[in-house]
Design an enzyme around this catalytic site. Structure first.
Site, PDB file in Angstrom:
ATOM      1  N   ARG A  46       8.322   8.549  55.904  1.00 39.05           N
ATOM      2  CA  ARG A  46       7.658   7.233  55.838  1.00 39.05           C
ATOM      3  C   ARG A  46       6.242   7.356  56.384  1.00 39.05           C
ATOM      4  O   ARG A  46       5.319   6.715  55.915  1.00 39.05           O
ATOM      5  CB  ARG A  46       8.463   6.178  56.615  1.00 39.05           C
ATOM      6  N   TYR A  98      -4.471 -11.921  39.199  1.00 38.06           N
ATOM      7  CA  TYR A  98      -3.078 -11.611  38.879  1.00 38.06           C
ATOM      8  C   TYR A  98      -2.149 -12.623  39.563  1.00 38.06           C
ATOM      9  O   TYR A  98      -2.308 -12.910  40.759  1.00 38.06           O
ATOM     10  CB  TYR A  98      -2.764 -10.173  39.330  1.00 38.06           C
ATOM     11  N   ASP A 170     -10.054  -5.570  44.007  1.00 39.94           N
ATOM     12  CA  ASP A 170      -8.899  -5.098  43.236  1.00 39.94           C
ATOM     13  C   ASP A 170      -9.483  -4.469  41.971  1.00 39.94           C
ATOM     14  O   ASP A 170      -9.969  -5.168  41.079  1.00 39.94           O
ATOM     15  CB  ASP A 170      -7.963  -6.278  42.926  1.00 39.94           C
ATOM     16  N   LYS A 195      -0.775   0.975  36.705  1.00 36.78           N
ATOM     17  CA  LYS A 195      -1.502   0.712  35.453  1.00 36.78           C
ATOM     18  C   LYS A 195      -2.264   1.956  34.979  1.00 36.78           C
ATOM     19  O   LYS A 195      -1.661   2.988  34.792  1.00 36.78           O
ATOM     20  CB  LYS A 195      -2.399  -0.502  35.666  1.00 36.78           C
TER      21      LYS A 195
HETATM   22  O1  P1T Z   1       2.804  -4.526  39.845  1.00 33.82           O
HETATM   23  P1  P1T Z   1       2.179  -3.920  41.078  1.00 33.82           P
HETATM   24  O2  P1T Z   1       1.997  -2.442  40.990  1.00 33.82           O
HETATM   25  O3  P1T Z   1       2.827  -4.350  42.337  1.00 33.82           O
HETATM   26  O4  P1T Z   1       0.650  -4.457  41.123  1.00 33.82           O
HETATM   27  C1  P1T Z   1       0.301  -5.810  41.272  1.00 33.82           C
HETATM   28  C2  P1T Z   1      -1.043  -6.079  40.611  1.00 33.82           C
HETATM   29  C3  P1T Z   1      -2.171  -6.178  41.411  1.00 33.82           C
HETATM   30  N1  P1T Z   1      -3.383  -6.410  40.876  1.00 33.82           N
HETATM   31  C4  P1T Z   1      -3.566  -6.553  39.556  1.00 33.82           C
HETATM   32  C5  P1T Z   1      -4.924  -6.822  39.009  1.00 33.82           C
HETATM   33  C6  P1T Z   1      -2.471  -6.461  38.689  1.00 33.82           C
HETATM   34  O5  P1T Z   1      -2.673  -6.604  37.382  1.00 33.82           O
HETATM   35  C7  P1T Z   1      -1.168  -6.228  39.225  1.00 33.82           C
HETATM   36  C8  P1T Z   1       0.037  -6.185  38.373  1.00 33.82           C
HETATM   37  N2  P1T Z   1      -0.118  -6.747  37.093  1.00 33.82           N
HETATM   38  C9  P1T Z   1       0.819  -6.842  36.121  1.00 33.82           C
HETATM   39  C10 P1T Z   1       2.086  -6.441  36.271  1.00 33.82           C
HETATM   40  C11 P1T Z   1       0.361  -7.441  34.851  1.00 33.82           C
HETATM   41  O6  P1T Z   1       1.041  -7.311  33.819  1.00 33.82           O
HETATM   42  O7  P1T Z   1      -0.706  -8.067  34.861  1.00 33.82           O
END
Ligand code: P1T
Length: 379
Positions: A46, A98, A170, A195
């Site tokens: 961890r 988001y 972000d 992503k």
């Molecule tokens: O899904 P995760 O890895 O926890 O990330 C969250 C997140 C944070 N910031 C942005 C700009 C994002 O697009 C996302 C996650 N977005 C999607 C799952 C989506 O389909 O837009």
């Protein structure tokens, strides 16, 4: 070192015990100590894991930052950043972001006494107007999800510095291939690695990159103390994805342009949101702070009817209807009922997010095939 070379080499090194050129997956929870406290820098996974360490170093290098921190998801990365705050602190965030970030802010951290202001950040006077003596964090997402607004990072940094607040960007939609926020004055860069960074829709992870040592120390304390860390196998997948980030992004951008131009010329399409168009309201900022315009596009059909959007989404063959984005394969989504359903309808409308908006993540297939799919789905 140039970007592509860094994507392949930075942060990683052949395994000293075997010469393995690819970072091994250190699938271990713990490490043997010769005597209490006498170890090789690793005690418990961890806290530290060698696969994660190499990923964190690679991430820092791509953003020209000093420290990288990897998390079990993008949300865990955001959660770690917000833990820097105290009850009574205030955050200014973009109002087009988001849905999961909005949900974490309003449904979790607002209940701990942190106050969030959501403003249209492409208008920097709106950001300045929301500043109070309690502003501690400015949260920028650019380009925004799903309306592809572009926020001026350098201008936001000037507001943050004057307010004595930290600036977070972000950078999930842009990646360090398209923009490096630390160089524009951001204190922290945050990613959903799920992503474009991982790029193959096969893992969920997040990250934060910083330059400041003290900030890094505080964040890594939370990373370990709260425990939202990723497993080594997922770190390996992101490391593998990063090696092709530059060529994938190049193709995402090329295909994005072709798809955006096709949609713009389509008689049944009313509005196309893509920062590469010279008439996009923030095109000038995008051209200044980004190297290209990315592969995320949103659009609305003429008539602005949700049922027409749904019918189109059901007809796609290549643009699979699914949450997420940034993978090699093209995806489509309906933000109002999927990724942004946790934002109240009234607030979505204020931000300009129509219930008939379709979001596309343009993949790296052959553009001709993608355009054929749009042609048959839109009619
Ligand atoms: O899904 P995760 O890895 O926890 O990330 C969250 C997140 C944070 N910031 C942005 C700009 C994002 O697009 C996302 C996650 N977005 C999607 C799952 C989506 O389909 O837009």
């Amino acid at each position: 070192m140039k970007f592509g070379t860094k994507a392949i080499h930075a942060g990683v090194h052949p395994d000293p015990s075997t010469g393995a050129i690819m970072t091994p997956i250190f699938q271990t929870s713990t490490y043997v100590q010769r005597s209490p406290g006498d170890h090789k820098g690793f005690e418990y996974s961890r806290t530290h894991n060698p696969t994660r360490t190499q990923l964190q170093d690679a991430l820092a290098a791509l953003d020209n930052g000093k420290h990288g921190l990897a998390f079990a998801s993008g949300m865990a990365a955001i959660d770690c950043i917000v833990k820097l705050l105290q009850p009574g602190d205030e955050v200014i965030s973009t109002n087009d972001l988001y849905g999961g970030s909005y949900r974490l802010f309003t449904k979790v951290y607002a209940t701990y006494g942190i106050k969030f202001h959501f403003v249209p950040m492409h208008d920097m006077t709106a950001v300045q107007a929301a500043v109070t003596e309690r502003t501690k964090l400015i949260w920028v997402e650019t380009p925004t999800n799903p309306l592809l607004n572009v926020i001026d990072i350098a201008a936001a940094s000037a507001v943050a510095k004057k307010a004595g607040a930290l600036l977070v960007v972000d950078n999930t939609f842009a990646t360090p291939y398209l923009q490096t926020p630390l160089a524009l004055g951001a204190d922290m860069v945050m990613y959903s690695l799920t992503k474009y960074m991982a790029g193959h829709s096969d893992t969920v992870m997040g990250a934060v990159v910083v330059n400041n040592d003290e900030l890094h120390e505080r964040l890594s304390f939370f990373q370990n103390a709260c425990g939202g860390t990723p497993g080594p196998q997922d770190c390996f997948l992101v490391l593998r994805g990063l090696k092709t980030l530059h060529i994938r992004m190049q193709r995402h951008c090329e295909n994005g342009r072709q798809v955006a131009e096709y949609l713009k010329a389509h008689p049944k399409v009313d509005k196309v949101y893509w920062p590469g168009f010279p008439d996009h309201p923030n095109h000038e900022i995008a051209a200044r702070q980004m190297n290209d315009f990315g592969g995320m596009i949103s659009f609305v059909l003429k008539g602005d009817r949700k049922e027409d959007a749904v019918a189109t989404l059901e007809k796609f063959q290549l643009f699979s209807l699914a949450e997420s984005l940034g993978g090699v394969e093209s995806l489509s989504g309906h933000p109002a009922t999927m990724t942004h359903a946790s934002i109240p309808a009234e607030q979505r409308r204020t931000a300009g997010l129509s219930d008939s908006l379709i979001r596309l993540s343009v993949g790296i297939e052959d553009a001709e095939d993608l355009i054929e799919d749009l042609k048959q789905a839109i009619g």
